[in-house]
Design a protein around this motif. Structure first.
Motif, mmCIF file in Angstrom:
data_model
loop_
_atom_site.group_PDB
_atom_site.id
_atom_site.type_symbol
_atom_site.label_atom_id
_atom_site.label_comp_id
_atom_site.label_asym_id
_atom_site.label_seq_id
_atom_site.Cartn_x
_atom_site.Cartn_y
_atom_site.Cartn_z
ATOM 1 N N ARG A 50 -25.889 -78.086 -27.596
ATOM 2 C CA ARG A 50 -25.265 -77.938 -26.273
ATOM 3 C C ARG A 50 -26.310 -77.593 -25.223
ATOM 4 O O ARG A 50 -26.343 -78.178 -24.135
ATOM 5 N N GLN A 51 -27.182 -76.648 -25.536
ATOM 6 C CA GLN A 51 -28.222 -76.228 -24.599
ATOM 7 C C GLN A 51 -29.212 -77.361 -24.342
ATOM 8 O O GLN A 51 -29.567 -77.644 -23.207
ATOM 9 N N CYS A 89 -29.728 -84.117 -20.963
ATOM 10 C CA CYS A 89 -28.825 -85.269 -21.024
ATOM 11 C C CYS A 89 -27.692 -85.231 -19.989
ATOM 12 O O CYS A 89 -27.207 -86.280 -19.570
ATOM 13 N N ALA A 90 -27.245 -84.034 -19.629
ATOM 14 C CA ALA A 90 -26.047 -83.891 -18.798
ATOM 15 C C ALA A 90 -26.189 -84.543 -17.424
ATOM 16 O O ALA A 90 -25.208 -85.061 -16.880
ATOM 17 N N GLU A 137 -21.538 -83.360 -18.010
ATOM 18 C CA GLU A 137 -21.601 -82.047 -18.664
ATOM 19 C C GLU A 137 -21.158 -82.078 -20.124
ATOM 20 O O GLU A 137 -21.705 -81.382 -20.951
ATOM 21 N N ARG A 138 -20.156 -82.863 -20.439
ATOM 22 C CA ARG A 138 -19.638 -82.931 -21.809
ATOM 23 C C ARG A 138 -19.614 -84.377 -22.313
ATOM 24 O O ARG A 138 -18.746 -84.758 -23.084
ATOM 25 N N TYR A 171 -24.078 -82.092 -31.426
ATOM 26 C CA TYR A 171 -23.254 -81.784 -30.248
ATOM 27 C C TYR A 171 -22.404 -82.992 -29.847
ATOM 28 O O TYR A 171 -21.195 -82.860 -29.619
ATOM 29 N N PHE A 182 -28.664 -80.540 -24.693
ATOM 30 C CA PHE A 182 -27.934 -81.566 -23.953
ATOM 31 C C PHE A 182 -27.858 -81.207 -22.469
ATOM 32 O O PHE A 182 -28.101 -82.062 -21.609
ATOM 33 N N GLN A 183 -27.532 -79.957 -22.166
ATOM 34 C CA GLN A 183 -27.425 -79.539 -20.765
ATOM 35 C C GLN A 183 -28.757 -79.710 -20.030
ATOM 36 O O GLN A 183 -28.789 -80.133 -18.887
ATOM 37 N N GLU A 184 -29.838 -79.406 -20.719
ATOM 38 C CA GLU A 184 -31.164 -79.475 -20.096
ATOM 39 C C GLU A 184 -31.706 -80.898 -19.993
ATOM 40 O O GLU A 184 -32.497 -81.182 -19.099
#
Length: 181
Positions: free
Chosen positions: A60-61, A67-68, A73-74, A136, A63-65
């Motif tokens: 998740r972290q 890919c998002a 975001e999801r 994720y 991905f946020q940094e």
């Protein structure tokens, strides 16, 4: 510049480097280490998967940094493709092709992320980060539980929802079949 002038210029430049250049006698043979740097593909059966591991919580972290910004975001999509959802849409007039609805193998997700993502810095994620992002994305699609640790032993065992429904495009099959004796 005309073809003749370009050819003459090419011959003139080649003559500066002597007969070795014209015989393609330059460089060095590739070593096993050289080849291994480029030979990073992962097959559907998991051959080629590297060591490492990751969970959805770790992913998740990452991905946020990484890919998002492109995938939302999801994983719901933004400037780049949607990664989540699309269940039951492939047979409709408006199919939504995502990791969860379309991709036949979890190993190809790892392979793609490892080689081509994140944009614009492909191959910048570690193996652990790549396993975590895969976990994720698969978790967002309800394919694995958020607590599952993914690694080279269990990633090939994941059964994707479209494993048996994936068929090559008709155009691809015609081209491929026309090349067979």
């Amino acid at each position: 510049m005309s073809y003749r002038k370009a050819a003459a210029l090419g011959l003139s430049i080649a003559s500066l480097f002597g007969p070795a250049a014209s015989a393609y006698d330059f460089g060095r043979p590739a070593t096993r280490a050289d080849i291994d740097l480029w030979n990073i593909d992962v097959r559907p059966d998991g051959a080629g998967l590297p060591g490492g591991s990751g969970t959805a919580a770790q992913g998740r972290q990452v991905f946020q940094e990484n890919c998002a910004a492109c995938h939302g975001e999801r994983g719901q999509g933004a400037v780049a493709d949607r990664l989540v959802g699309g269940d039951g849409t492939l047979a409709t007039d408006q199919p939504i092709k995502t990791v969860g609805s379309f991709w036949p193998y979890a190993t190809t997700l790892f392979d793609y992320i490892r080689r081509a993502m994140p944009y614009p810095a492909p191959q910048s994620l570690s193996n652990d980060e790549t396993y975590a992002v895969v976990a994720y994305i698969l978790s967002l699609n309800g394919i694995v539980p958020p607590t599952q640790v993914l690694n080279r032993s269990n990633l090939p065992m994941i059964r994707m929802p479209n494993r048996d429904g994936f068929v090559p495009d008709q155009e691809f099959r015609v081209i491929r079949n026309s090349r067979q004796p």
